[in-house]
Design an enzyme around this catalytic site. Structure first.
Site, short mmCIF file in Angstrom:
data_model
loop_
_atom_site.label_atom_id
_atom_site.label_comp_id
_atom_site.label_asym_id
_atom_site.label_seq_id
_atom_site.Cartn_x
_atom_site.Cartn_y
_atom_site.Cartn_z
N ASP A 201 46.65 45.86 46.56
CA ASP A 201 45.94 45.07 45.54
C ASP A 201 45.15 43.99 46.27
OD1 ASP A 201 45.28 43.73 42.99
OD2 ASP A 201 46.86 45.01 42.19
N HIS A 275 40.56 45.96 42.32
CA HIS A 275 41.80 45.49 42.93
C HIS A 275 41.87 45.80 44.43
CE1 HIS A 275 44.07 44.05 39.40
NE2 HIS A 275 43.41 44.98 38.73
N GLU A 351 41.00 47.71 35.54
CA GLU A 351 40.32 46.43 35.69
C GLU A 351 39.28 46.44 36.80
OE1 GLU A 351 43.66 43.36 34.05
OE2 GLU A 351 43.95 44.08 36.10
#
Ligand code: ACM
Length: 638
Positions: A201, A275, A351
């Protein structure tokens, strides 16, 4: 006499209406088995007890059972390969279809114990149930004394779902190899069988990729920061990156092999194309902006506008128009596929901020060439390229539900996190689905009174987790692989707090994924949960006691605040003050919603059980009572 008769009728009615493993004999199994019949008598354990393993496949479970018993009792029981003994573990000669691959039958009488299953995994779960039938002293990490007896029972048990998962984020905070194994030890006690390992991440890349050494030389380390995540200071010039860590290939092989002995499948996640800041810190050429970024220590690098819309202030996204990115991913997934035997590789897809794609000439040129108008479809293109890479390694791809927006093949399994809707859409389209919605399965959220719990932006109480139903109405259950709890670790800096955030919610989730839908009963679960508090105390496992705190809600009407209170579990009494005194059980007892008088008032609340304080003091000044007006946790008041 008549009164006495009514009393007995009532008692026997209550007994009948309680699920099988109610308080009788102190039996408090989690997850609740499919069927349990209490019998009379006990089996007494002694150092002379013989664990007989009928067949090679039973032997590893026999050894684990002996290890558990010996640890807590100090005895030296050794399992034997034998077809008779007072604890007999046997694989069925003719498979029992009803119990499937992971089910078991457990019979305990005063003469002996028998666990039978179709597979060693089934025996393993039978052993977990057997351990929970022993007194809590069995959880002791060192030798102790207790009345080592097991109530006579007959149990038939098998899981509702094949995917009984927990996602552990080791990027935001690193957890050592030993800690990951310890977490596996804990999850299998609850019959979870899938560990989704979020390995990469923005805040750290945690898996060694030998062909891309900078991923861990650079990507696994960030500057040390304290204080709340997402509010932290940027790294200073030349500041050393000292916080972090990663797993070498050897570490991963060791953890995967250990997980296999515990019947746990590990699903690795490499989260792309968003990410990806840790990867970009190592290889800046992977992003559109090619900006030099650092592994993020928890700064505010994004802005959120509600409804899931957001902007990344720093480019943390791979460039979908660059062939170098796919060469990079091919190298990564070659090594990931080699290390993990699981059929799935999770590639994230969540995302993904596309603002930098919009402004990038190469991305625009690619969109023209592909004849697509929306950047969402560019993510669709990226995911389909990644799927081909994953398939070329002999694996299946799994993604978060955002990937449905750009379109992916139905071979891609979907993990539904933004509520259940993504999972519903995916199942209708024919994808395999794992349900892990924020609304029921995000264990990074707070689990009780917001003014007491460590700060997190959302809340999920154990009672709500218990109410989770992973198969939505009208959806064919064959598309629902199962469900999973997600433990994001931005606000979880150490193992002790990982436990705190996990329990008791994982207990509730274990029941959602293992136990039959029928017979769900929150009050009965709550009783068993409290029994497991005692077991966790002996084991030294941390857990939240938030269920003992009052739930306090307010509503505002015509300028007046009304206070409404409740508790998650039964038999608690709520006392409060509004006169700046400390509440106790002689203060006003809360009975029903009341209007707060005018004035600069602070509400103080405590809970009691059987005349003793339990839970925390909650202190809410007027400003906080005003602020929470209308923010209801409605279902908790049902
Ligand atoms: C997620 O919580 N971003 C999957």
């Amino acid at each position: 006499m008549k009164k006495l008769l009514i009393f007995f009728v009532l008692i026997s009615f209550c007994r009948l209406s309680l699920p099988a493993q109610s308080s009788k004999d102190g039996i408090a199994l989690i997850p609740r088995p499919v069927s349990l019949q209490s019998k009379t008598g006990f089996f007494k354990l002694s150092p002379a007890v013989r664990i007989a393993c009928a067949g090679d496949a039973a032997m590893p479970v026999g050894e684990m059972l002996a290890m558990h018993l010996n640890k807590a009792t100090g005895w030296k029981i050794k399992p034997q390969k034998f077809s008779s003994g007072n604890i007999l573990l046997q694989i069925n000669k003719n498979a029992d279809d009803k119990i499937g691959k992971e089910g078991y039958q457990l019979k305990v009488s005063s003469a002996g114990i028998q666990i039978s299953a179709n597979t060693s995994a089934g025996l393993f779960y039978g052993m977990q149930t057997l351990l929970q039938l022993l007194p809590e002293a069995i959880e002791s990490p060192t030798a102790t004394t207790a009345k080592w007896q097991i109530p006579a029972v007959e149990i038939l048990d098998y899981p509702r779902f094949g995917w009984r998962g927990i996602m552990l984020d080791v990027s935001r905070h690193f957890f050592s190899k030993e800690e990951v194994k310890r977490y596996i030890d804990q999850m299998v006690r609850l019959k979870f069988n899938t560990l989704h390992w979020h390995l990469t991440d923005d805040h750290g890349w945690r898996i060694e990729i030998k062909s891309l050494p900078k991923l861990t030389e650079v990507g696994a380390w960030r500057v040390q920061r304290y204080g709340r995540f997402n509010t932290r200071k940027d790294p200073q010039p030349d500041e050393p990156a000292t916080y972090g860590g990663y797993y070498t290939h050897d570490d991963i092989r060791e953890i995967v092999a250990y997980a296999q002995t515990q019947y746990v499948t590990i699903i690795p996640e490499i989260d792309v194309p968003g990410h990806s800041m840790a990867a970009i810190a190592a290889y800046p050429e992977l992003s559109c902006t090619q900006q030099k970024v650092y592994v993020n220590p928890g700064t505010a690098f994004s802005e959120w506008y509600g409804n899931g819309t957001f902007k990344m202030l720093v480019d943390n996204t791979l460039n979908p128009s660059d062939e170098k990115v796919y060469e990079f991913l091919d190298k990564v997934f070659t090594e990931v596929a080699m290390l993990f035997p699981a059929p799935y590789i999770h590639v994230g897809g969540d995302e993904c901020y596309k603002g930098y794609w919009v402004n990038n000439p190469d991305c625009q040129a690619l969109m023209k060439q592909l004849k697509i108008r929306h950047v969402e479809d560019l993510q669709g293109y990226f995911m389909s390229r990644v799927e081909k890479i994953i398939q070329s390694k002999g694996k299946k791809m799994m993604c978060w539900d955002e990937v449905l927006e750009g379109g992916v093949s139905t071979d891609v399994a979907i993990m539904s996190w933004r509520g259940m809707k993504g999972g519903i859409k995916a199942a209708k389209e024919g994808h395999q689905v794992v349900m892990s919605p924020t609304t029921y399965a995000y264990f990074d959220y707070q689990q009780g009174e917001a003014s007491i719990e460590p700060p997190v932006y959302a809340s999920l109480r154990v009672k709500k987790v218990y109410s989770f139903e992973p198969v939505p109405e009208g959806i064919n259950p064959q598309y629902i692989l199962g469900a999973q709890g997600n433990i994001w670790t931005e606000q979880i800096p150490n193992f002790r707090h990982l436990e705190y955030m996990s329990y008791p919610r994982l207990w509730a989730l274990s029941e959602v994924v293992w136990s039959p839908k029928e017979g769900k009963n929150w009050q009965d679960f709550a009783r068993r949960m409290e029994h497991h508090f005692l077991r966790a105390d002996v084991a030294g496992i941390n857990y939240a006691k938030s269920v003992y705190d009052a739930i306090i809600q307010t509503t505002k009407k015509e300028g007046k605040l009304t206070i409404e209170m409740a508790t998650e579990i039964p038999d608690l009494q709520i006392y409060y003050t509004i006169d700046n005194t400390m509440p106790d059980n002689r203060s006003p007892r809360y009975e029903k919603p009341f209007e707060l008088p005018e004035g600069n008032i602070t509400l103080r609340v405590v809970t009691y059980r059987a005349g003793k304080p339990i839970g925390h003091l909650i202190t809410l000044p007027l400003a906080q009572l005003e602020k929470r007006a209308g923010q209801h946790e409605k279902e908790l008041f049902d």
